[in-house]
Design a protein around this motif. Structure first.
Motif, PDB file in Angstrom:
ATOM      1  N   UNK A 133       0.840  -1.194   0.000  1.00 26.91           N
ATOM      2  CA  UNK A 133       0.000   0.000   0.000  1.00 26.91           C
ATOM      3  C   UNK A 133       0.873   1.241   0.000  1.00 26.91           C
ATOM      4  N   UNK A 134       0.358   2.310  -0.562  1.00 25.71           N
ATOM      5  CA  UNK A 134       1.012   3.602  -0.400  1.00 25.71           C
ATOM      6  C   UNK A 134       0.819   4.048   1.040  1.00 25.71           C
ATOM      7  N   UNK A 135       1.644   5.003   1.485  1.00 24.62           N
ATOM      8  CA  UNK A 135       1.581   5.407   2.892  1.00 24.62           C
ATOM      9  C   UNK A 135       0.281   6.108   3.252  1.00 24.62           C
ATOM     10  N   UNK A 136      -0.470   6.606   2.242  1.00 16.94           N
ATOM     11  CA  UNK A 136      -1.771   7.202   2.543  1.00 16.94           C
ATOM     12  C   UNK A 136      -2.919   6.208   2.364  1.00 16.94           C
ATOM     13  N   UNK A 137      -2.617   4.992   1.933  1.00 14.50           N
ATOM     14  CA  UNK A 137      -3.639   3.953   1.792  1.00 14.50           C
ATOM     15  C   UNK A 137      -4.532   4.104   0.576  1.00 14.50           C
ATOM     16  N   UNK A 138      -4.201   5.027  -0.333  1.00 12.80           N
ATOM     17  CA  UNK A 138      -5.072   5.278  -1.480  1.00 12.80           C
ATOM     18  C   UNK A 138      -4.647   4.528  -2.741  1.00 12.80           C
ATOM     19  N   UNK A 157      -7.210   1.044  -6.185  1.00 14.92           N
ATOM     20  CA  UNK A 157      -8.131  -0.020  -5.791  1.00 14.92           C
ATOM     21  C   UNK A 157      -9.592   0.328  -6.022  1.00 14.92           C
ATOM     22  N   UNK A 158      -9.895   1.612  -6.203  1.00 12.26           N
ATOM     23  CA  UNK A 158     -11.275   2.013  -6.426  1.00 12.26           C
ATOM     24  C   UNK A 158     -11.803   1.631  -7.796  1.00 12.26           C
ATOM     25  N   UNK A 159     -10.968   1.836  -8.837  1.00  9.85           N
ATOM     26  CA  UNK A 159     -11.434   1.552 -10.197  1.00  9.85           C
ATOM     27  C   UNK A 159     -10.534   0.582 -10.953  1.00  9.85           C
ATOM     28  N   UNK A 160      -9.537   0.016 -10.267  1.00  9.23           N
ATOM     29  CA  UNK A 160      -8.621  -0.991 -10.836  1.00  9.23           C
ATOM     30  C   UNK A 160      -7.727  -0.440 -11.941  1.00  9.23           C
ATOM     31  N   UNK A 161      -7.664   0.890 -12.106  1.00  9.72           N
ATOM     32  CA  UNK A 161      -6.787   1.452 -13.134  1.00  9.72           C
ATOM     33  C   UNK A 161      -5.334   1.267 -12.727  1.00  9.72           C
TER      34      UNK A 161
END
Length: 200
Positions: A133-138, A157-161
């Motif tokens: 994960x990135x350190x901001x979790x996004x 992870x929101x749109x799999x791009x």
């Protein structure tokens, strides 16, 4: 927290304090070294298990230990999950699922229940390795392997791009870690394994 092993000892997890004092946490079963992830006094890793009836059938299950209580928990059973990593807040785990057909996907799990929250499928030719994960979790970052070699990609992870961070190469690259705006990783470009950083 580190893994320690040697010619005269089997792999085990140790905690090293700021003075260099070392304490053994516990000895694990068979597992891959690239699967260790630590957040908020918890360690997660993937451990090999075997079918009780069919001896040639094996699984890779996710296990967690709480460093404050030393309690261990098997989060998944009869799975083929590898290289798990905690999200920054410890609420989720991303892992690589490898099917018997050798197709890989990234799977996001609830760290308390093991329930699958999201599945990020990829093309048949791409193989994910050591996601983090990135350190901001996004974002998620991962090494990806295909017929063009290896690259490091970031995944929403929101749109799999998916976005390529470094060009594909046949040099060995591994273990990406994101601390914005940098991604650090191991690379063998010079013939020696060194740590590199790319500004994203």
């Amino acid at each position: 927290v580190a893994e320690k092993s040697g010619l005269g000892s089997i792999k085990n997890f140790v905690v090293i304090d700021e003075k260099g004092k070392e304490q053994t946490v516990f000895v694990t079963g068979t597992y891959e070294s690239t699967t260790l992830s630590v957040v908020k006094d918890k360690i997660v890793w993937a451990e090999m298990t075997f079918d009780k009836r069919w001896t040639c059938r094996d699984y890779s299950v996710i296990k967690i230990v709480d460093l404050s209580t030393h309690k261990r928990k098997t989060l998944t059973r009869k799975t083929r999950l590898f290289a798990p990593a905690f999200s920054p807040d410890g609420s989720q785990i991303v892992a690589v699922e490898v099917k018997e057909t050798n197709q890989s996907s990234l799977v996001v799990l609830d760290s308390q229940t093991g329930k699958e929250l999201k599945r990020l499928n990829n093309s048949l030719r791409d193989f994910y390795m050591t996601p983090r994960w990135s350190n901001d979790g996004k974002q998620l970052i991962s090494v990806v392997l295909n017929d063009k070699g290896k690259s490091i990609v970031s995944i929403d992870p929101g749109n799999s791009s998916c976005k390529e961070i470094i060009p594909y190469t046949f040099y060995d690259i591994s273990n990406p870690v994101m601390y914005f705006p940098y991604v650090f990783y191991n690379g063998s470009y010079s013939g020696v394994a060194n740590i590199y950083a790319v500004n994203v």
